[in-house]
Write an enzyme that holds these catalytic residues in place. Sequence first.
Site, PDB file in Angstrom:
ATOM      1  N   VAL A  53       0.813  -1.223   0.000  1.00  0.00           N
ATOM      2  CA  VAL A  53       0.000   0.000   0.000  1.00  0.00           C
ATOM      3  C   VAL A  53       0.844   1.269   0.000  1.00  0.00           C
ATOM      4  CG1 VAL A  53      -1.904  -1.185   1.143  1.00  0.00           C
ATOM      5  CG2 VAL A  53      -0.257   0.130   2.524  1.00  0.00           C
ATOM      6  N   TYR A 151       0.144   6.905  15.395  1.00  0.00           N
ATOM      7  CA  TYR A 151      -0.897   5.889  15.209  1.00  0.00           C
ATOM      8  C   TYR A 151      -2.278   6.472  15.487  1.00  0.00           C
ATOM      9  CZ  TYR A 151      -3.423   1.472  15.533  1.00  0.00           C
ATOM     10  OH  TYR A 151      -4.320   0.449  15.331  1.00  0.00           O
ATOM     11  N   ALA A 153      -3.227   9.622  15.450  1.00  0.00           N
ATOM     12  CA  ALA A 153      -3.564  10.623  14.436  1.00  0.00           C
ATOM     13  C   ALA A 153      -3.968   9.956  13.123  1.00  0.00           C
ATOM     14  CB  ALA A 153      -2.386  11.562  14.217  1.00  0.00           C
ATOM     15  N   LYS A 155      -5.361   7.007  12.694  1.00  0.00           N
ATOM     16  CA  LYS A 155      -6.679   6.385  12.775  1.00  0.00           C
ATOM     17  C   LYS A 155      -7.796   7.428  12.840  1.00  0.00           C
ATOM     18  CE  LYS A 155      -5.291   2.203  12.360  1.00  0.00           C
ATOM     19  NZ  LYS A 155      -5.592   1.431  11.127  1.00  0.00           N
TER      20      LYS A 155
END
Length: 226
Positions: A53, A151, A153, A155
Amino acid sequence: MTTTLITGANKGLGLETTRRLIEAGHDVIAGVRDPDTAGDVRALGAQVIRLDVTDTASVTEALSSIPRLDVLVNNAGVLGSAHGVDDLDADAMTDTLDTNVVGIVRVTQAALPLLRESSNPVIVNVASGVGMGRFLQDPQRDEFPVGAIPYAASKAAVITLTVQYAKNLPEMRVNASDPGYTATDLNANTGHQSVTEGTDATVHLATLDRNGPTGEFHSRSGRIDL
């Protein structure tokens, strides 16, 4: 048959989501960074393709190899290297956002032409309750002890981009799931939920019909107010 692409499908939540959706009758395509590590998901009966990704060329090549698509589960994510303030720098922030947020955009944008041809297009973005500020401030919540800035921020961004995608794509069901505190490699298997419990919301949202909700955030207990 419903054709579903799941990113980060070779372990943890992605592997269990694959198992459950195959069990539900989906034809699952498992996107993984390294197909050589995909023995477990291949054994479930999924078609394995290389999909990183963080690499636009990889995403483009992967999606161009898929003839049809009904459901996209953006599951791939990283905890990141910074767990507080003292170990935080711009590179740590950038790396986490690139996988957890920009990665979703890369895959979703590449998948949209195929999804637009489906009679029941669905997108599920795997987020986290850690992306909810009020959860981070509640001592009674599992999210409260989390100190990681990148992490959390990332999500929060996933939840918001889900709402915005849903507004822009009213013909699709676009939602975000909260796995909850689930035992995976991401937390050194310290979570109190099983991977089956942790995939309840994702599987529910991945199997919605055209009358299902969109632009929402769900845990295994139901809709979370944003």
